[in-house]
Design an enzyme around this catalytic site. Structure first.
Site: not given
Ligand code: GLN
Length: 482
Positions: A75, A150, A174
């Site tokens: 990532k 994400s 994410s």
């Molecule tokens: N969807 C969540 C957010 O937007 C989780 C994102 C994440 O885990 N980085 O914060």
């Protein structure tokens, strides 16, 4: 081919690794235009010469590291020395880290190859990979759908066969969300189990790096490599490394019977199709383990608390991107600092990131701090107590990972609150710091995933149930046609 098989192949003939590298790059050439899983792809020649150097160092003469040559997608918020690391943002578009994150050092020490940096929501803020400043990633199982986020690039790279294994990061879901949407296995480790040194911070009290793979064995393998104490991360737990493959094998051998809590609200709150698929998945092991219904009655509040805390921490973490210490470089000669700062942040950050910095600053400001931020922290403590009480009755808790199937591209932008509410199952583990896994559950025309949460440091239990389910569903090593 699963990573555990590749290892066997290369151990009998290390030079087979070059055919394998060719096959992954051929696959990338064929599908990447449509999938867009990566932000940066390392040129094949560089991978070749890296592997040749390793071989010359005698890695083929008996002393060669266990995962030699295995290609991993990382990532793009994890620092990789000499490989551009953008965090999905214009702010870091040209940033080439001068050092490796601890997890990257660990991957390299076992001979793994980082061949690409995967696409992600900007600064990991999002659930669809659409807030990436570069382009959205598409779901390899259905190109009109999002791959989740994400860490959507990591999930898509696995499902499209563009990487053998991947790293993601999980703050509020994410890893688990894109794993569910791309039909792969993904694990959010206990807070502090995997070092975050070199991870670009979003919300530090919840950020975790974790493995994503196409089967449970590979997931355990990668967790074994990346976990363990690190002095450079002050939140790292003072623990010796564990061999999760061995721990998994022991559990599979002993086959302990467990108590599984079926989280009532999260099943009831899910879309019909999702509920049916996840329910029939967990049902496959309920004749062996004991399944009982349990309840956590404040799931919606958990989403609110998560977003308040995440935005508050983000507003503080992202203050460093000022164009001077970090971030976009703009002309500074003869200009005052406020103008430079404003220009850098206006140009560097996208809409979602700006929105969260503004809201995060608001919930921390005088007068609102007690009303929002402190209350969210109190809620967090209460949730942890409830969960602990529950874990005296059950060993794991099951729910759908996502309450809805993968949405169409653009669909979520019509309703921004809906996108936040879709994190209802995943934020529980994030707020408490407990480990959670996504296990592919089945199809409802689209991939559907099952989530299990367990006690701190009980990753072996999650892997054990995952392996049992994998054996029954046969949802393993799947690669989409694209
Ligand atoms: N969807 C969540 C957010 O937007 C989780 C994102 C994440 O885990 N980085 O914060």
């Amino acid at each position: 081919m699963p990573v555990y098989r590749l290892i066997e192949e290369f151990s009998s003939d290390a030079y087979k690794v070059f055919e394998y590298v060719d096959s992954i790059y051929d696959r990338i050439k064929r599908v990447e235009d449509r999938v867009k899983a990566f932000i940066t792809i390392v040129p094949k020649e560089e991978v070749y010469s890296y592997l040749e150097t390793l071989l010359k160092r005698g890695y083929n003469s008996g002393s060669y590291p266990k995962l030699f040559g295995v290609m991993i997608g990382v990532k793009d918020n994890i620092s990789t020395k000499g490989i551009r690391t953008t965090c999905g943002s214009k702010m870091l578009e040209n940033y080439i880290p001068p050092y490796d994150a601890t997890v990257i050092e660990k991957l390299k020490s076992v001979g793994m190859v980082i061949h690409g940096k995967t696409n992600m929501d900007e600064f990991a803020m999002g659930s669809t990979t659409e807030t990436s400043a570069f382009y959205p990633t598409r779901n390899p199982w259905n190109l009109d759908r999002v791959p989740g986020g994400s860490s959507g690039g990591s999930g898509a790279a696995l499902a499209a066969g563009e990487a053998s294994i991947a790293l993601g990061s999980d703050t509020g879901g994410s890893i688990r969300n894109p794993a569910a949407y791309t039909m792969v296995y993904g694990l959010r480790p206990t807070y502090g189990l995997v070092s975050r040194y070199g991870l670009i911070a979003y919300a530090s009290s919840m950020d975790q790096i974790g493995p994503m793979a196409r089967n449970t064995t590979d997931l355990a393998l990668l967790l074994t490599i990346i976990s363990g104490h690190d002095q450079r991360d002050s939140t790292s737990l003072p623990l010796h490394s564990i061999d999760y493959l061995k721990a998994l094998d022991e559990l599979l051998y002993k086959e302990p019977r467990l108590r599984i809590g079926i989280l009532k609200e999260l099943f009831e709150g899910s879309d019909d199709g999702v509920r049916k698929v996840t329910y029939s998945c967990i049902d496959k092991i309920c004749s062996y383990h004991e399944c009982i219904e349990v309840s956590i009655p404040y799931t919606k509040e958990a989403v609110a608390a998560y977003y308040i805390i995440a935005m508050a921490e983000a507003s503080s973490n992202l203050a460093r991107f000022d164009g001077i210490r970090y971030g976009l470089k703009v002309p500074v000669e003869g200009r005052n600092w406020v103008d430079v700062y404003t220009e850098v942040r206006t140009k560097g950050f996208g809409y979602e990131v700006k929105k969260r910095i503004a809201l995060g600053t608001y919930v921390l400001s005088m007068g609102y701090r007690d009303m929002y931020y402190i209350r969210a922290l109190r809620f967090r403590r209460m949730l942890k107590e409830k969960l602990d009480a529950m874990f005296s009755k059950v060993d794991v808790m099951a729910s759908p990972t996502m309450p809805i199937p993968p949405p169409r591209l653009g669909e979520f932008f019509e309703d921004p609150l809906k996108i936040y509410l879709a994190d209802v199952s995943t934020v529980i583990a994030s707020l408490t710091g407990y480990p959670a896994i996504n296990i592919p559950a089945g199809w409802n025309g689209l991939p559907i995933g099952l989530q299990l949460i367990s006690r701190p440091l009980s990753e072996p239990i999650l892997l054990y149930i995952s392996a049992q389910l994998e054996e029954r569903t046969k949802l393993r090593d799947l690669i989409a046609e694209v």
